[in-house]
Design a protein around this motif. Structure first.
Motif, short mmCIF file in Angstrom:
data_model
loop_
_atom_site.label_atom_id
_atom_site.label_comp_id
_atom_site.label_asym_id
_atom_site.label_seq_id
_atom_site.Cartn_x
_atom_site.Cartn_y
_atom_site.Cartn_z
N LEU A 60 0.85 -1.19 0.00
CA LEU A 60 0.00 0.00 0.00
C LEU A 60 0.88 1.24 0.00
O LEU A 60 1.67 1.46 0.93
N VAL A 61 0.77 2.03 -1.05
CA VAL A 61 1.54 3.27 -1.18
C VAL A 61 0.56 4.40 -1.48
O VAL A 61 -0.27 4.28 -2.39
N VAL A 62 0.64 5.46 -0.73
CA VAL A 62 -0.25 6.60 -0.89
C VAL A 62 0.53 7.77 -1.45
O VAL A 62 1.62 8.09 -0.96
N SER A 63 -0.01 8.39 -2.47
CA SER A 63 0.65 9.55 -3.08
C SER A 63 0.11 10.83 -2.48
O SER A 63 -1.09 11.06 -2.42
N ARG A 64 1.01 11.67 -2.03
CA ARG A 64 0.66 13.00 -1.55
C ARG A 64 1.66 13.93 -2.21
O ARG A 64 1.81 13.93 -3.42
N GLU A 65 2.38 14.76 -1.41
CA GLU A 65 3.48 15.50 -2.02
C GLU A 65 4.61 14.55 -2.38
O GLU A 65 5.44 14.84 -3.23
N GLN A 66 4.61 13.39 -1.73
CA GLN A 66 5.61 12.36 -1.97
C GLN A 66 4.95 11.01 -1.74
O GLN A 66 3.83 10.94 -1.24
N ALA A 67 5.65 9.95 -2.12
CA ALA A 67 5.13 8.61 -1.87
C ALA A 67 5.21 8.32 -0.38
O ALA A 67 6.23 8.56 0.27
N MET A 68 4.11 7.82 0.17
CA MET A 68 4.03 7.49 1.58
C MET A 68 3.73 6.00 1.72
O MET A 68 2.76 5.50 1.15
N VAL A 69 4.54 5.31 2.49
CA VAL A 69 4.35 3.88 2.74
C VAL A 69 3.90 3.74 4.19
O VAL A 69 4.72 3.86 5.11
N PRO A 70 2.60 3.52 4.45
CA PRO A 70 2.12 3.40 5.82
C PRO A 70 2.87 2.30 6.57
O PRO A 70 3.05 1.19 6.07
N ALA A 71 3.29 2.61 7.79
CA ALA A 71 4.15 1.70 8.54
C ALA A 71 3.41 0.50 9.11
O ALA A 71 4.03 -0.54 9.37
N PHE A 72 2.09 0.60 9.31
CA PHE A 72 1.35 -0.49 9.95
C PHE A 72 1.47 -1.81 9.20
O PHE A 72 1.37 -2.89 9.80
N GLN A 73 1.67 -1.73 7.88
CA GLN A 73 1.68 -2.94 7.05
C GLN A 73 3.04 -3.65 7.05
O GLN A 73 3.16 -4.72 6.46
N LEU A 74 4.03 -3.05 7.69
CA LEU A 74 5.40 -3.57 7.62
C LEU A 74 5.82 -4.24 8.91
O LEU A 74 5.39 -3.86 10.00
N ASP A 75 6.70 -5.22 8.78
CA ASP A 75 7.29 -5.84 9.96
C ASP A 75 8.55 -5.08 10.37
O ASP A 75 8.87 -4.03 9.79
N ALA A 76 9.27 -5.61 11.34
CA ALA A 76 10.44 -4.89 11.87
C ALA A 76 11.54 -4.74 10.84
O ALA A 76 12.39 -3.84 10.96
N ALA A 77 11.53 -5.57 9.80
CA ALA A 77 12.55 -5.49 8.76
C ALA A 77 12.10 -4.62 7.59
O ALA A 77 12.84 -4.47 6.61
N GLY A 78 10.89 -4.05 7.68
CA GLY A 78 10.42 -3.18 6.61
C GLY A 78 9.76 -3.92 5.47
O GLY A 78 9.54 -3.35 4.40
N ARG A 79 9.41 -5.19 5.69
CA ARG A 79 8.71 -5.98 4.68
C ARG A 79 7.24 -6.12 5.05
O ARG A 79 6.87 -6.02 6.22
N VAL A 80 6.39 -6.39 4.06
CA VAL A 80 4.97 -6.54 4.32
C VAL A 80 4.72 -7.70 5.27
O VAL A 80 5.27 -8.80 5.08
N ARG A 81 3.92 -7.45 6.28
CA ARG A 81 3.57 -8.49 7.25
C ARG A 81 2.87 -9.66 6.54
O ARG A 81 1.97 -9.45 5.72
N ASP A 82 3.26 -10.85 6.85
CA ASP A 82 2.72 -12.04 6.18
C ASP A 82 1.20 -12.10 6.27
O ASP A 82 0.52 -12.42 5.29
N GLU A 83 0.66 -11.79 7.45
CA GLU A 83 -0.78 -11.92 7.65
C GLU A 83 -1.59 -10.86 6.91
O GLU A 83 -2.81 -10.98 6.77
N LEU A 84 -0.91 -9.79 6.44
CA LEU A 84 -1.61 -8.73 5.71
C LEU A 84 -1.45 -8.83 4.20
O LEU A 84 -2.14 -8.13 3.46
N ALA A 85 -0.54 -9.68 3.74
CA ALA A 85 -0.23 -9.73 2.31
C ALA A 85 -1.47 -10.00 1.47
O ALA A 85 -1.75 -9.29 0.49
N ALA A 86 -2.24 -11.03 1.82
CA ALA A 86 -3.42 -11.38 1.02
C ALA A 86 -4.48 -10.31 1.11
O ALA A 86 -5.18 -10.02 0.12
N VAL A 87 -4.63 -9.70 2.28
CA VAL A 87 -5.63 -8.64 2.46
C VAL A 87 -5.30 -7.44 1.58
O VAL A 87 -6.17 -6.89 0.90
N LEU A 88 -4.04 -7.03 1.60
CA LEU A 88 -3.62 -5.89 0.78
C LEU A 88 -3.85 -6.17 -0.70
O LEU A 88 -4.38 -5.33 -1.43
N THR A 89 -3.44 -7.35 -1.14
CA THR A 89 -3.60 -7.68 -2.56
C THR A 89 -5.06 -7.69 -2.96
O THR A 89 -5.44 -7.18 -4.03
#
Length: 215
Positions: free
Chosen positions: A130-159
């Motif tokens: 999930l990337v939101v465009s504003r003045e710049q690209a924004m990647v909401p942090a809630f969807q990421l794990d501690a390593a900055g990758r998409v959380r496994d349990e959210l991957a299918a929901v996001l897609t």
């Protein structure tokens, strides 16, 4: 505009009404004449197409338009402006929550800026991030794990949501706020609970179907 009301009175009445409702700042976003107060505190209305002050007839048209909702025009509330105001409040709340730009995400991942930018673009294009465009690209942090990758349990929901064309702002809001269809649970939190993961995915499918049908 009432029969015995002059344009100046109509101008002040409309301005005070919209200010009282907290809707004056939403006029421009709705494509309507904009309002500002001059140094003397008088309401001034501007035609968005010409940049010129509104004439008496235009002001009367605006008055009728803003009071067109409902069966009792004198008590009407301009619903589209209310919706825009609510959207603006939600977006302000989202922007105030944690999110990453390319640089901060690269630092979290321990990757280069160029590699991170490429990966974000590709993942967003593949409906995996999930990337939101504003003045710049924004990647909401809630969807990421501690390593900055998409959380496994959210991957299918996001897609599911993103492939259906769900507006990114709407997806961000739904995933991070209490959801009626989940009994008040917050979807991104409920997805982390094995007992409610499937329910979140099911509701996401329903929302995606709705987005596809209305899109």
């Amino acid at each position: 505009m009432t029969g015995d009301e002059c344009p100046a009175e109509t101008s002040e009445r409309l301005a005070a009404w919209l200010e009282r409702l907290g809707l004056a700042d939403q006029l421009g976003a709705a494509g309507l004449p904009t309002l500002h107060r001059d140094d003397a505190g008088h309401a001034r209305w501007t035609d968005p197409r010409t940049g010129e002050p509104l004439g008496a007839d235009q002001l009367a048209d605006l008055d009728r338009l803003l009071h067109a909702e409902g069966d009792e025009p004198e008590h009407a509330v301009p619903v589209p402006l209310v919706q825009l105001a609510q959207q603006a409040r939600v977006r302000a709340e989202l922007v105030a929550s944690p999110w990453h730009d390319y640089a901060s995400l690269a630092a979290l991942r321990g990757a280069t800026l160029e590699a991170t930018r490429f990966d974000v673009h590709k993942a967003a294009g593949d409906h995996r991030l999930l990337v939101v465009s504003r003045e710049q690209a924004m990647v909401p942090a809630f969807q990421l794990d501690a390593a900055g990758r998409v959380r496994d349990e959210l991957a299918a929901v996001l897609t599911t949501l993103l492939e259906a064309g769900t507006d990114p702002w709407r997806a961000w809001a739904w995933l991070t706020r209490p959801a009626a269809l989940l009994g008040g649970l917050v979807p991104e939190q409920a997805a982390a609970d094995p007992e409610t993961t499937d329910l979140v995915r099911h509701v996401a499918v329903r929302l995606a179907e709705r987005a596809t049908a209305t899109g």
